[in-house]
Design a protein around this motif. Structure first.
Motif, short mmCIF file in Angstrom:
data_model
loop_
_atom_site.label_atom_id
_atom_site.label_comp_id
_atom_site.label_asym_id
_atom_site.label_seq_id
_atom_site.Cartn_x
_atom_site.Cartn_y
_atom_site.Cartn_z
N ALA A 6 0.87 -1.21 -0.15
CA ALA A 6 -0.15 0.08 -0.03
C ALA A 6 0.91 1.37 0.07
O ALA A 6 0.42 2.19 -0.70
CB ALA A 6 -0.97 0.07 1.13
N ALA A 7 2.09 1.34 0.57
CA ALA A 7 2.86 2.39 0.94
C ALA A 7 3.83 2.40 -0.51
O ALA A 7 4.23 3.59 -0.82
CB ALA A 7 3.86 2.34 1.98
N SER A 8 3.97 1.52 -1.24
CA SER A 8 5.02 1.27 -2.37
C SER A 8 3.99 1.92 -3.49
O SER A 8 4.73 2.25 -4.52
CB SER A 8 5.34 -0.11 -2.64
OG SER A 8 6.10 -0.43 -1.48
N GLY A 9 2.59 2.22 -3.91
CA GLY A 9 2.23 2.40 -4.99
C GLY A 9 1.02 1.56 -5.27
O GLY A 9 0.94 0.49 -5.02
N PRO A 10 0.25 2.25 -6.10
CA PRO A 10 -1.02 1.37 -6.88
C PRO A 10 -0.45 0.05 -7.59
O PRO A 10 -1.31 -0.89 -7.33
CB PRO A 10 -1.63 2.24 -7.98
CG PRO A 10 -0.85 3.68 -7.95
CD PRO A 10 0.42 3.33 -7.02
N LYS A 11 0.49 0.08 -8.19
CA LYS A 11 0.71 -1.23 -8.83
C LYS A 11 1.22 -2.29 -7.72
O LYS A 11 0.42 -3.66 -7.83
CB LYS A 11 1.89 -1.33 -9.78
CG LYS A 11 1.63 -0.78 -11.06
CD LYS A 11 2.87 -0.62 -11.89
CE LYS A 11 2.56 -0.19 -13.29
NZ LYS A 11 3.52 -0.24 -14.45
N SER A 12 1.86 -2.28 -6.94
CA SER A 12 2.05 -3.14 -5.78
C SER A 12 1.13 -3.68 -4.81
O SER A 12 0.88 -4.54 -4.50
CB SER A 12 3.22 -2.51 -4.64
OG SER A 12 4.68 -2.15 -5.47
N PHE A 13 0.24 -2.63 -4.65
CA PHE A 13 -0.99 -2.64 -3.73
C PHE A 13 -2.00 -3.62 -4.54
O PHE A 13 -2.55 -4.44 -4.05
CB PHE A 13 -1.73 -1.52 -3.57
CG PHE A 13 -3.03 -1.70 -2.92
CD1 PHE A 13 -2.71 -2.00 -1.27
CD2 PHE A 13 -4.16 -1.30 -2.97
CE1 PHE A 13 -3.91 -2.20 -0.29
CE2 PHE A 13 -5.36 -1.44 -2.38
CZ PHE A 13 -4.89 -1.86 -0.97
N ALA A 14 -2.15 -3.57 -5.93
CA ALA A 14 -3.04 -4.16 -6.63
C ALA A 14 -2.51 -5.80 -6.63
O ALA A 14 -3.47 -6.59 -6.46
CB ALA A 14 -3.02 -3.76 -8.01
N VAL A 15 -1.41 -5.90 -6.81
CA VAL A 15 -0.77 -7.43 -6.66
C VAL A 15 -1.12 -8.00 -5.39
O VAL A 15 -1.66 -9.18 -5.22
CB VAL A 15 0.92 -7.50 -6.83
CG1 VAL A 15 1.29 -8.67 -6.51
CG2 VAL A 15 0.85 -7.00 -8.29
#
Length: 144
Positions: free
Chosen positions: A63-72
């Motif tokens: 969640a803190a790393s960005g939308p792509k990481s959060f989506a995974v």
């Protein structure tokens, strides 16, 4: 060749005389009891909570790393395997919580009688089931 266990069974009394000590029986001898079962389950849920915490940290870092990481991360947690893991984590959390309260009562000296111990074990299991179901009803209602 002598058995190594024989050496473990030999001991000395305070007067110096050699005696044979008994060996502890193996697990096959014991019958499952409520107290031993709840203790074993409490240890297992502690391990499950630690593993579940790794999943939660991954989700927070994503969640803190960005939308792509959060989506995974969200995709995995929302998958059938992720939901099963989250259900087990929720179940473990509530069991560990309620059994911890039971242990606090024991620390205060209450609940050591066999009847009371069995009753509180059943209360722990029932409260765990109820709270897990309530959490998942609320969680799924908000998610869907």
């Amino acid at each position: 060749m002598p058995d190594v266990r024989d050496a473990l069974m030999i001991g000395k009394r305070s007067d110096g005389k050699l005696v044979r000590r008994p060996l502890s029986p193996h697990l096959q001898v014991y019958k499952p009891q409520v107290s031993s079962s709840t203790s074993i389950i409490n240890r297992m849920t502690g391990i499950a909570l630690s593993v579940g915490l790794i999943l939660m940290v991954w989700w927070l870092v994503a969640a803190a790393s960005g939308p792509k990481s959060f989506a995974v991360a969200q995709g995995f947690i929302g998958s059938p395997i992720g939901l099963i893991l989250m259900f087990g984590w929720t179940l473990s959390l509530w069991y560990h919580f309620f059994n911890g309260i039971r242990h606090l009562l024991w620390d205060m000296g209450w609940g050591f009688e066999i009847k009371t111990s069995h009753q509180t074990a059943l209360v722990v299991v029932a409260a765990t089931a109820v709270m897990t179901v309530i959490c998942w009803i609320i969680g799924l209602a908000v998610w869907l």
